[in-house]
Design a protein around this motif. Structure first.
Motif, PDB file in Angstrom:
ATOM      1  N   VAL A 173       0.864  -1.174   0.000  1.00  0.00           N
ATOM      2  CA  VAL A 173       0.000   0.000   0.000  1.00  0.00           C
ATOM      3  C   VAL A 173       0.901   1.224   0.000  1.00  0.00           C
ATOM      4  O   VAL A 173       1.820   1.335   0.814  1.00  0.00           O
ATOM      5  CB  VAL A 173      -0.921  -0.014   1.240  1.00  0.00           C
ATOM      6  CG1 VAL A 173      -1.649   1.315   1.389  1.00  0.00           C
ATOM      7  CG2 VAL A 173      -1.910  -1.168   1.151  1.00  0.00           C
ATOM      8  N   LEU A 174       0.656   2.137  -0.944  1.00  0.00           N
ATOM      9  CA  LEU A 174       1.481   3.338  -1.036  1.00  0.00           C
ATOM     10  C   LEU A 174       0.961   4.413  -0.079  1.00  0.00           C
ATOM     11  O   LEU A 174      -0.122   4.284   0.506  1.00  0.00           O
ATOM     12  CB  LEU A 174       1.494   3.856  -2.479  1.00  0.00           C
ATOM     13  CG  LEU A 174       1.996   2.839  -3.521  1.00  0.00           C
ATOM     14  CD1 LEU A 174       2.049   3.479  -4.909  1.00  0.00           C
ATOM     15  CD2 LEU A 174       3.363   2.274  -3.144  1.00  0.00           C
ATOM     16  N   ALA A 175       1.728   5.495   0.027  1.00  0.00           N
ATOM     17  CA  ALA A 175       1.389   6.537   1.006  1.00  0.00           C
ATOM     18  C   ALA A 175      -0.015   7.112   0.779  1.00  0.00           C
ATOM     19  O   ALA A 175      -0.698   7.484   1.732  1.00  0.00           O
ATOM     20  CB  ALA A 175       2.427   7.652   0.938  1.00  0.00           C
ATOM     21  N   ASP A 176      -0.468   7.172  -0.465  1.00  0.00           N
ATOM     22  CA  ASP A 176      -1.787   7.763  -0.730  1.00  0.00           C
ATOM     23  C   ASP A 176      -2.893   6.705  -0.734  1.00  0.00           C
ATOM     24  O   ASP A 176      -4.035   6.995  -1.108  1.00  0.00           O
ATOM     25  CB  ASP A 176      -1.773   8.523  -2.062  1.00  0.00           C
ATOM     26  CG  ASP A 176      -1.408   7.624  -3.241  1.00  0.00           C
ATOM     27  OD1 ASP A 176      -1.338   6.382  -3.050  1.00  0.00           O
ATOM     28  OD2 ASP A 176      -1.186   8.152  -4.345  1.00  0.00           O
ATOM     29  N   GLY A 177      -2.564   5.483  -0.376  1.00  0.00           N
ATOM     30  CA  GLY A 177      -3.596   4.444  -0.267  1.00  0.00           C
ATOM     31  C   GLY A 177      -3.726   3.573  -1.503  1.00  0.00           C
ATOM     32  O   GLY A 177      -4.431   2.566  -1.487  1.00  0.00           O
ATOM     33  N   ARG A 178      -3.039   3.951  -2.602  1.00  0.00           N
ATOM     34  CA  ARG A 178      -3.098   3.071  -3.781  1.00  0.00           C
ATOM     35  C   ARG A 178      -2.381   1.761  -3.477  1.00  0.00           C
ATOM     36  O   ARG A 178      -1.493   1.726  -2.632  1.00  0.00           O
ATOM     37  CB  ARG A 178      -2.416   3.729  -4.989  1.00  0.00           C
ATOM     38  CG  ARG A 178      -3.271   4.757  -5.696  1.00  0.00           C
ATOM     39  CD  ARG A 178      -2.484   5.399  -6.828  1.00  0.00           C
ATOM     40  NE  ARG A 178      -1.285   6.060  -6.326  1.00  0.00           N
ATOM     41  CZ  ARG A 178      -0.219   6.344  -7.083  1.00  0.00           C
ATOM     42  NH1 ARG A 178      -0.199   6.027  -8.357  1.00  0.00           N
ATOM     43  NH2 ARG A 178       0.828   6.969  -6.566  1.00  0.00           N
ATOM     44  N   ILE A 179      -2.776   0.727  -4.247  1.00  0.00           N
ATOM     45  CA  ILE A 179      -2.094  -0.550  -4.017  1.00  0.00           C
ATOM     46  C   ILE A 179      -1.158  -0.856  -5.176  1.00  0.00           C
ATOM     47  O   ILE A 179      -1.522  -0.688  -6.342  1.00  0.00           O
ATOM     48  CB  ILE A 179      -3.106  -1.692  -3.775  1.00  0.00           C
ATOM     49  CG1 ILE A 179      -2.377  -2.972  -3.367  1.00  0.00           C
ATOM     50  CG2 ILE A 179      -3.977  -1.971  -4.974  1.00  0.00           C
ATOM     51  CD1 ILE A 179      -2.901  -3.530  -2.089  1.00  0.00           C
ATOM     52  N   TYR A 180       0.052  -1.246  -4.850  1.00  0.00           N
ATOM     53  CA  TYR A 180       0.997  -1.716  -5.864  1.00  0.00           C
ATOM     54  C   TYR A 180       0.905  -3.230  -5.868  1.00  0.00           C
ATOM     55  O   TYR A 180       1.260  -3.878  -4.882  1.00  0.00           O
ATOM     56  CB  TYR A 180       2.416  -1.248  -5.525  1.00  0.00           C
ATOM     57  CG  TYR A 180       3.481  -2.037  -6.266  1.00  0.00           C
ATOM     58  CD1 TYR A 180       3.575  -1.982  -7.656  1.00  0.00           C
ATOM     59  CD2 TYR A 180       4.370  -2.863  -5.581  1.00  0.00           C
ATOM     60  CE1 TYR A 180       4.523  -2.728  -8.342  1.00  0.00           C
ATOM     61  CE2 TYR A 180       5.320  -3.614  -6.255  1.00  0.00           C
ATOM     62  CZ  TYR A 180       5.390  -3.540  -7.635  1.00  0.00           C
ATOM     63  OH  TYR A 180       6.319  -4.289  -8.313  1.00  0.00           O
ATOM     64  N   ILE A 208       3.693   0.283   2.557  1.00  0.00           N
ATOM     65  CA  ILE A 208       3.395  -0.719   3.588  1.00  0.00           C
ATOM     66  C   ILE A 208       3.200  -2.050   2.876  1.00  0.00           C
ATOM     67  O   ILE A 208       2.228  -2.226   2.129  1.00  0.00           O
ATOM     68  CB  ILE A 208       2.132  -0.351   4.384  1.00  0.00           C
ATOM     69  CG1 ILE A 208       2.288   1.044   5.009  1.00  0.00           C
ATOM     70  CG2 ILE A 208       1.860  -1.405   5.470  1.00  0.00           C
ATOM     71  CD1 ILE A 208       1.068   1.531   5.789  1.00  0.00           C
ATOM     72  N   ILE A 209       4.136  -2.960   3.077  1.00  0.00           N
ATOM     73  CA  ILE A 209       4.043  -4.262   2.410  1.00  0.00           C
ATOM     74  C   ILE A 209       2.881  -5.034   3.039  1.00  0.00           C
ATOM     75  O   ILE A 209       2.761  -5.113   4.270  1.00  0.00           O
ATOM     76  CB  ILE A 209       5.364  -5.042   2.564  1.00  0.00           C
ATOM     77  CG1 ILE A 209       6.472  -4.314   1.784  1.00  0.00           C
ATOM     78  CG2 ILE A 209       5.215  -6.484   2.072  1.00  0.00           C
ATOM     79  CD1 ILE A 209       7.862  -4.908   1.956  1.00  0.00           C
ATOM     80  N   THR A 210       2.019  -5.595   2.159  1.00  0.00           N
ATOM     81  CA  THR A 210       0.892  -6.367   2.694  1.00  0.00           C
ATOM     82  C   THR A 210       1.022  -7.862   2.389  1.00  0.00           C
ATOM     83  O   THR A 210       0.409  -8.689   3.062  1.00  0.00           O
ATOM     84  CB  THR A 210      -0.450  -5.828   2.134  1.00  0.00           C
ATOM     85  OG1 THR A 210      -0.311  -5.663   0.717  1.00  0.00           O
ATOM     86  CG2 THR A 210      -0.803  -4.490   2.761  1.00  0.00           C
ATOM     87  N   ALA A 211       1.799  -8.199   1.360  1.00  0.00           N
ATOM     88  CA  ALA A 211       2.017  -9.625   1.057  1.00  0.00           C
ATOM     89  C   ALA A 211       3.237  -9.743   0.151  1.00  0.00           C
ATOM     90  O   ALA A 211       3.715  -8.745  -0.402  1.00  0.00           O
ATOM     91  CB  ALA A 211       0.794 -10.228   0.355  1.00  0.00           C
ATOM     92  N   ALA A 212       3.728 -10.973   0.033  1.00  0.00           N
ATOM     93  CA  ALA A 212       4.907 -11.193  -0.809  1.00  0.00           C
ATOM     94  C   ALA A 212       4.877 -12.595  -1.393  1.00  0.00           C
ATOM     95  O   ALA A 212       4.315 -13.521  -0.789  1.00  0.00           O
ATOM     96  CB  ALA A 212       6.183 -11.000   0.005  1.00  0.00           C
TER      97      ALA A 212
END
Ligand SMILES: Cc1cc2nc3c(=O)[nH]c(=O)nc-3n(C[C@H](O)[C@H](O)[C@H](O)COP(=O)(O)OP(=O)(O)OC[C@H]3O[C@@H](n4cnc5c(N)ncnc54)[C@H](O)[C@@H]3O)c2cc1C
Length: 471
Positions: A173-180, A208-212
């Motif tokens: 999750v990027l700083a503005d809430g978008r998801i990479y 913020i890493i959410t999964a890998a």
């Protein structure tokens, strides 16, 4: 604009529900008290998002309101990166995102969420007959997001690499809430910048890493493990070359420990028996993995050759799991054993592997000149060129007074030797808030400018782990 702590709690509670927000100081203790007890700032709140969408909602809200967010995994980091610096940040614990989404042994990939405890990732892989080879002494608490964000190493780097080499893709999750969404499982992908490698090791400052997606390896059938007696770091270097020549990629650990480390552990009853072949200036813990079809005895024959070449004077080869466990406990207890002997000064440094003997000799001599009686305790991942170059206070002196007088000065002389030898002042543990000043002093100015430009592009309002790494 900066919100009051009350407004922050109200804002977060409206997004997550009050149950997922901790605002009371006593209940925040577990999230604020880090292993080295060096950092003591408060947080505005701890947020416990249950899923990726909730992490996105927190980031959107924090970005609009300029609230600092500190991603946190197991809170085992050693440089204060996962705890507050300013006192008004929100700790975002990823602990509830703890699902292993998939284990695909045919593809050699596991998809794990950021909150999966490293040891549980090991178990999930092993249950399918595979191995995720990132092993750390903190693996019972450290979580995948934290392990990746600190690009953790550990005891298997020699054979398998550190977190970067073991990760194929990340979702963040990027700083503005978008998801990479970079959860790929590709061995080859030359479609531009490597964003995965940017997020790994970023200490939560870029996303913020959410999964890998993590690489899996064949589970070894067995291990051959030995603790050998060595006269000097030079002999250890020659022994390492001999073993690399014979075992190649099957050599997964080559760790050195000076006799003082064994003495301390025996003196304080940290070991139930001496795991070594007897006193020796240095000990090396060596491990070779045995895969299906490998003939046993590789380590024994290599050590016989080393004995003939007078590189080692004696050795104990583990004959049981209990022997192996005892040897590894000896190694893993090295970080904590020094606290039994009073104050200690620690450095997590690396140099090109051939320079390790000089690092140890010149660093020890410089510290001893500065602080007579100081006791060098350099140990660790010699095979990776990474030494935890620690010092114990002289016996019988006041620890506080010793630290007040020598802590900074010893850092300076050790870092001077490390930089002269072309090394790094942070091999494994990162920068966090402990080494921001040092980073500014020693990092190439152009590299610092590039890092700042990346930070500004991805987090223009500076909400992600404010003040960490780049200061
Ligand atoms: C006994 C002991 C032994 C250790 N041995 C080793 C070792 O051998 N090798 C080694 O490299 N380290 C070692 N460490 C350091 C530490 O355990 C590792 O760095 C570990 O990888 C941190 O994981 P964590 O989940 O505890 O992260 P945390 O401490 O919670 O966080 C570490 C960093 O990652 C960030 N972060 C956490 N989760 C996320 C996320 N989801 N997204 C973005 N950023 C995030 C935090 O903001 C912080 O910057 C050791 C520590 C201890 C206490």
């Amino acid at each position: 604009m900066s919100l009051s702590a009350n407004a922050i709690v109200t804002g977060l509670s409206s997004i997550l529900g009050a149950d997922a927000v901790i605002a009371e100081a006593e209940r925040m203790g577990a999230y604020l008290n880090e292993p080295r007890k060096r950092f003591h700032r408060a947080a505005a709140a701890v947020a416990l998002p249950p899923n990726v969408e909730a992490v996105q909602a927190i980031a959107r809200w924090a970005n609009e309101n300029r609230v600092g967010l500190i991603p946190q995994g197991g809170n085992t980091g050693l440089v204060g990166a996962q705890v507050p610096l300013l006192g008004n940040e929100v700790i975002v614990s990823l602990a509830r995102l703890d699902r292993v989404r998939a284990v695909d042994t045919a593809a050699g990939v596991m998809t794990a969420e950021a909150g999966v405890i490293l040891e549980n990732a090991h178990k999930a892989a092993e249950a399918e007959g595979a191995m995720f080879p990132l092993w750390l002494a903190s693996q019972g608490s450290a979580r995948i997001g934290g392990v990746l964000s600190s690009n953790a190493g550990g005891v298997n780097v020699l054979a398998y690499g550190n977190a970067r080499e073991l990760t194929m893709g990340v979702e963040a999750v990027l700083a503005d809430g978008r998801i990479y969404n970079g959860l790929n499982a590709l061995k080859k992908d030359n479609t531009g910048y490597d964003l995965k490698d940017l997020l790994i090791g970023a200490e939560g400052t870029l996303g913020i890493i959410t999964a890998a997606t993590l690489k899996l390896y064949p589970l070894p059938e067995d291990y051959e493990t030995a603790l050998v007696n060595i006269g000097s770091p030079e002999a250890a270097l020659d022994l390492f070359q001999l073993l690399k020549g014979r075992a190649g990629g099957r050599l997964n650990a080559f760790e050195i420990i000076p006799q003082i480390g064994l003495d301390i552990q025996l003196r304080h009853a940290m070991l139930d028996a001496d795991p070594s072949a007897g006193p020796s200036p240095w000990h090396a813990l060596i491990e070779v993995s045995r895969l299906t079809g490998n003939v046993p005895g590789l380590l024994q024959s290599a050590l016989e050759a080393a004995f003939e070449a007078e590189l080692i004077s004696d050795a104990v080869i583990a004959e049981s799991l209990a022997d192996r466990t005892r040897m590894w406990s000896f190694r893993e207890q090295m970080s904590e054993c020094q606290s039994k002997e009073g104050a200690s000064i620690k450095h997590d440094v690396s140099v090109p592997i051939a320079a390790i003997p000089r690092l140890i000799a010149e660093g020890s001599a410089a510290a001893e000149r500065l602080a007579p009686g100081i006791r060098p305790v350099p140990f660790g991942h010699m095979g990776d060129g990474n030494i935890h170059f620690n010092f114990s206070q002289p016996a019988g002196v006041d620890g506080k007074a010793f630290m007040a007088r020598y802590d900074e000065a010893v850092h300076e002389v050790i870092y001077e030797v490390v930089l002269k030898l072309g090394g790094s002042v942070s091999a494994e543990h990162g920068i966090g808030q402990l080494k921001t000043g040092l980073l500014k002093q020693v990092k190439d100015p152009v590299a610092l400018e590039m890092m700042r430009a990346i930070k500004t592009a991805l987090d223009p309002n500076g909400i992600l782990n404010p003040g960490k790494m780049l200061g």
